[in-house]
Motif scaffolding. Structure first.
Motif, PDB file in Angstrom:
ATOM      1  N   SER A  86       0.906  -1.178  -0.111  1.00  0.00           N
ATOM      2  CA  SER A  86      -0.096   0.080  -0.091  1.00  0.00           C
ATOM      3  C   SER A  86       0.840   1.374   0.182  1.00  0.00           C
ATOM      4  O   SER A  86       2.025   1.231   0.066  1.00  0.00           O
ATOM      5  CB  SER A  86      -0.952  -0.004   1.229  1.00  0.00           C
ATOM      6  N   GLU A  87       0.214   2.598  -0.145  1.00  0.00           N
ATOM      7  CA  GLU A  87       0.778   3.761  -0.008  1.00  0.00           C
ATOM      8  C   GLU A  87       0.264   4.653   0.680  1.00  0.00           C
ATOM      9  O   GLU A  87      -1.155   4.380   0.582  1.00  0.00           O
ATOM     10  CB  GLU A  87       1.073   4.295  -1.491  1.00  0.00           C
ATOM     11  N   TYR A  88       0.798   5.726   1.547  1.00  0.00           N
ATOM     12  CA  TYR A  88       0.008   6.474   2.512  1.00  0.00           C
ATOM     13  C   TYR A  88       0.702   7.787   2.119  1.00  0.00           C
ATOM     14  O   TYR A  88       2.187   8.000   2.136  1.00  0.00           O
ATOM     15  CB  TYR A  88       0.314   6.018   3.747  1.00  0.00           C
ATOM     16  N   GLU A  89       0.121   8.953   2.026  1.00  0.00           N
ATOM     17  CA  GLU A  89       0.196  10.102   1.922  1.00  0.00           C
ATOM     18  C   GLU A  89       0.435  10.895   3.255  1.00  0.00           C
ATOM     19  O   GLU A  89      -0.354  10.740   3.984  1.00  0.00           O
ATOM     20  CB  GLU A  89      -0.568  10.919   0.874  1.00  0.00           C
ATOM     21  N   ALA A  90       1.300  11.603   3.464  1.00  0.00           N
ATOM     22  CA  ALA A  90       1.370  12.271   4.785  1.00  0.00           C
ATOM     23  C   ALA A  90       2.341  13.654   4.558  1.00  0.00           C
ATOM     24  O   ALA A  90       3.256  13.862   3.649  1.00  0.00           O
ATOM     25  CB  ALA A  90       2.407  11.842   5.687  1.00  0.00           C
ATOM     26  N   MET A  91       1.905  14.847   5.148  1.00  0.00           N
ATOM     27  CA  MET A  91       2.468  16.084   5.157  1.00  0.00           C
ATOM     28  C   MET A  91       3.907  15.946   5.890  1.00  0.00           C
ATOM     29  O   MET A  91       4.818  16.626   5.763  1.00  0.00           O
ATOM     30  CB  MET A  91       1.765  17.112   5.960  1.00  0.00           C
ATOM     31  N   SER A  92       4.021  14.960   7.037  1.00  0.00           N
ATOM     32  CA  SER A  92       5.294  14.859   7.666  1.00  0.00           C
ATOM     33  C   SER A  92       5.394  13.203   8.106  1.00  0.00           C
ATOM     34  O   SER A  92       4.241  12.794   8.461  1.00  0.00           O
ATOM     35  CB  SER A  92       5.343  15.736   9.035  1.00  0.00           C
ATOM     36  N   VAL A  93       6.416  13.001   8.573  1.00  0.00           N
ATOM     37  CA  VAL A  93       6.556  11.590   9.036  1.00  0.00           C
ATOM     38  C   VAL A  93       7.547  11.580  10.242  1.00  0.00           C
ATOM     39  O   VAL A  93       8.564  12.440  10.256  1.00  0.00           O
ATOM     40  CB  VAL A  93       7.453  10.525   7.714  1.00  0.00           C
ATOM     41  N   ILE A  94       7.191  10.844  11.471  1.00  0.00           N
ATOM     42  CA  ILE A  94       8.161  10.384  12.350  1.00  0.00           C
ATOM     43  C   ILE A  94       8.364   9.107  12.558  1.00  0.00           C
ATOM     44  O   ILE A  94       7.672   8.080  12.450  1.00  0.00           O
ATOM     45  CB  ILE A  94       7.254  10.722  13.562  1.00  0.00           C
ATOM     46  N   ILE A  95       9.674   8.854  12.487  1.00  0.00           N
ATOM     47  CA  ILE A  95      10.111   7.546  12.337  1.00  0.00           C
ATOM     48  C   ILE A  95      10.580   7.117  14.139  1.00  0.00           C
ATOM     49  O   ILE A  95      11.385   8.053  14.431  1.00  0.00           O
ATOM     50  CB  ILE A  95      11.720   7.260  11.658  1.00  0.00           C
ATOM     51  N   ALA A  96      10.027   6.102  14.463  1.00  0.00           N
ATOM     52  CA  ALA A  96      10.148   5.770  15.953  1.00  0.00           C
ATOM     53  C   ALA A  96      10.446   4.340  15.692  1.00  0.00           C
ATOM     54  O   ALA A  96       9.489   3.487  16.625  1.00  0.00           O
ATOM     55  CB  ALA A  96       8.919   6.055  16.581  1.00  0.00           C
ATOM     56  N   THR A  97      10.953   3.595  15.260  1.00  0.00           N
ATOM     57  CA  THR A  97      11.291   2.176  15.134  1.00  0.00           C
ATOM     58  C   THR A  97      12.059   1.423  16.224  1.00  0.00           C
ATOM     59  O   THR A  97      12.349   0.179  15.870  1.00  0.00           O
ATOM     60  CB  THR A  97      11.894   1.938  13.688  1.00  0.00           C
ATOM     61  N   GLY A  98      12.741   2.249  17.021  1.00  0.00           N
ATOM     62  CA  GLY A  98      13.310   1.596  17.883  1.00  0.00           C
ATOM     63  C   GLY A  98      14.773   0.987  17.350  1.00  0.00           C
ATOM     64  O   GLY A  98      15.359   1.672  16.357  1.00  0.00           O
ATOM     65  N   MET A  99      15.142  -0.176  17.585  1.00  0.00           N
ATOM     66  CA  MET A  99      16.517  -0.722  17.013  1.00  0.00           C
ATOM     67  C   MET A  99      15.986  -1.625  15.717  1.00  0.00           C
ATOM     68  O   MET A  99      16.779  -2.249  15.190  1.00  0.00           O
ATOM     69  CB  MET A  99      17.041  -1.399  18.013  1.00  0.00           C
ATOM     70  N   GLY A 100      14.745  -1.256  15.227  1.00  0.00           N
ATOM     71  CA  GLY A 100      14.368  -2.055  14.091  1.00  0.00           C
ATOM     72  C   GLY A 100      14.279  -3.549  14.333  1.00  0.00           C
ATOM     73  O   GLY A 100      13.982  -4.228  15.422  1.00  0.00           O
ATOM     74  N   GLU A 101      14.649  -4.318  13.153  1.00  0.00           N
ATOM     75  CA  GLU A 101      14.533  -5.595  13.195  1.00  0.00           C
ATOM     76  C   GLU A 101      15.838  -6.112  14.024  1.00  0.00           C
ATOM     77  O   GLU A 101      17.119  -5.514  13.584  1.00  0.00           O
ATOM     78  CB  GLU A 101      14.547  -6.362  11.854  1.00  0.00           C
ATOM     79  N   PHE A 102      15.775  -6.987  14.963  1.00  0.00           N
ATOM     80  CA  PHE A 102      17.104  -7.193  15.799  1.00  0.00           C
ATOM     81  C   PHE A 102      17.024  -8.763  16.152  1.00  0.00           C
ATOM     82  O   PHE A 102      15.985  -9.499  16.117  1.00  0.00           O
ATOM     83  CB  PHE A 102      17.365  -6.418  16.921  1.00  0.00           C
ATOM     84  N   THR A 103      18.310  -9.173  16.496  1.00  0.00           N
ATOM     85  CA  THR A 103      18.386 -10.851  16.934  1.00  0.00           C
ATOM     86  C   THR A 103      19.198 -10.702  18.224  1.00  0.00           C
ATOM     87  O   THR A 103      20.042  -9.786  18.112  1.00  0.00           O
ATOM     88  CB  THR A 103      19.144 -11.418  16.043  1.00  0.00           C
ATOM     89  N   PRO A 104      18.868 -11.169  19.100  1.00  0.00           N
ATOM     90  CA  PRO A 104      19.616 -11.158  20.503  1.00  0.00           C
ATOM     91  C   PRO A 104      21.097 -12.010  20.272  1.00  0.00           C
ATOM     92  O   PRO A 104      21.230 -12.822  19.317  1.00  0.00           O
ATOM     93  CB  PRO A 104      18.906 -12.265  21.494  1.00  0.00           C
TER      94      PRO A 104
END
Length: 239
Positions: free
Chosen positions: A28-46
């Motif tokens: 899908s696609e989403y339009e936005a006036m602004s974007v906030i990235i709050a992904t933490g450490m993203g995909e991770f493995t111990p």
């Protein structure tokens, strides 16, 4: 707060559109006036101990996450790690069962209050100690350790929880055209803005001089990012 939530949507790209940003996901696609990235450490493995028996006994007594407290009753639990999360897990386990914590250094790197609470608990501490092997056939039965003098000794264990950090995969950030620090995290300004117009970030995924990775710090960064994004979009007279 009437915020629309789209779950199970992995962001593939953030594209500069005509007057707007286009957030592309796998379907899908989403339009936005602004974007906030709050992904933490993203995909991770111990991170793993890389000790004999670890792989063979994973899921059979060797784990990287602490089970529910109720599942620990009657088990001999051994935690590995020296940070806040390892100590906090040990404190949870100590409420219901026999618990020990093993750390390869002479001192913990956790907050003082956590170290103090640990010292006042029944958790046994093995400092300056490393693991030699996880022992057992069909399930974990014991762990062989090496002390500071490289003397070998074995302790019984039903559950070993390894909490020595994570290996994060934040490679997607470069594809999004974001400027990163030498640590591979998003470089941001005081208002949590990034090098991309209209894109802000907060939490563990950002880096700046003096950064502390604490939940309360991340919450403050989130508030700053939200207010900055609001001002970017609305351009109020007071901004």
């Amino acid at each position: 707060m009437d915020c629309e939530i789209r779950e199970h949507q992995k962001v593939i790209d953030i594209i500069d559109g005509d007057q707007k940003l286009i957030v592309k996901t796998q379907d899908s696609e989403y339009e936005a006036m602004s974007v906030i990235i709050a992904t933490g450490m993203g995909e991770f493995t111990p991170r793993r101990m890389e000790a004999p028996g670890e792989t063979e006994l994973e899921g059979k007594g060797v784990s990287y996450f602490l089970p529910l407290k109720e599942a620990l009753v009657g088990k001999k639990v051994v935690l590995f790690g020296g940070g806040n999360s390892a100590i906090e897990m040990a404190m949870v386990a100590d409420q219901v069962t026999d618990t020990a914590i093993v750390h390869r250094r002479p001192e913990f790197r956790a907050d003082e209050i956590n170290v103090k609470n640990l010292g006042e608990s029944q958790v046994r501490q093995y400092m300056s100690t490393s693991v030699k092997s996880f022992n057992g056939t069909d399930k974990l039965e014991s762990i062989t350790l090496l002390d500071a003098d490289k003397k070998e000794f074995t302790i019984p264990a039903d559950l070993a929880v390894v909490n020595i950090g994570i290996t994060a995969d934040l490679g997607i950030l470069t594809k999004w055209g974001l400027e990163l620090t030498e640590n591979g995290l998003i470089k941001c300004e005081w208002d949590m803005s990034t090098n991309r117009h209209g894109v802000f970030a907060c939490g563990d995924v950002v880096d700046y001089p003096g950064k502390y990775k604490q939940i309360i710090t991340g919450c403050g960064e989130a508030a700053t990012a939200c207010l900055a994004a609001y001002k970017f979009v609305k351009k109020p007279y007071w901004a």
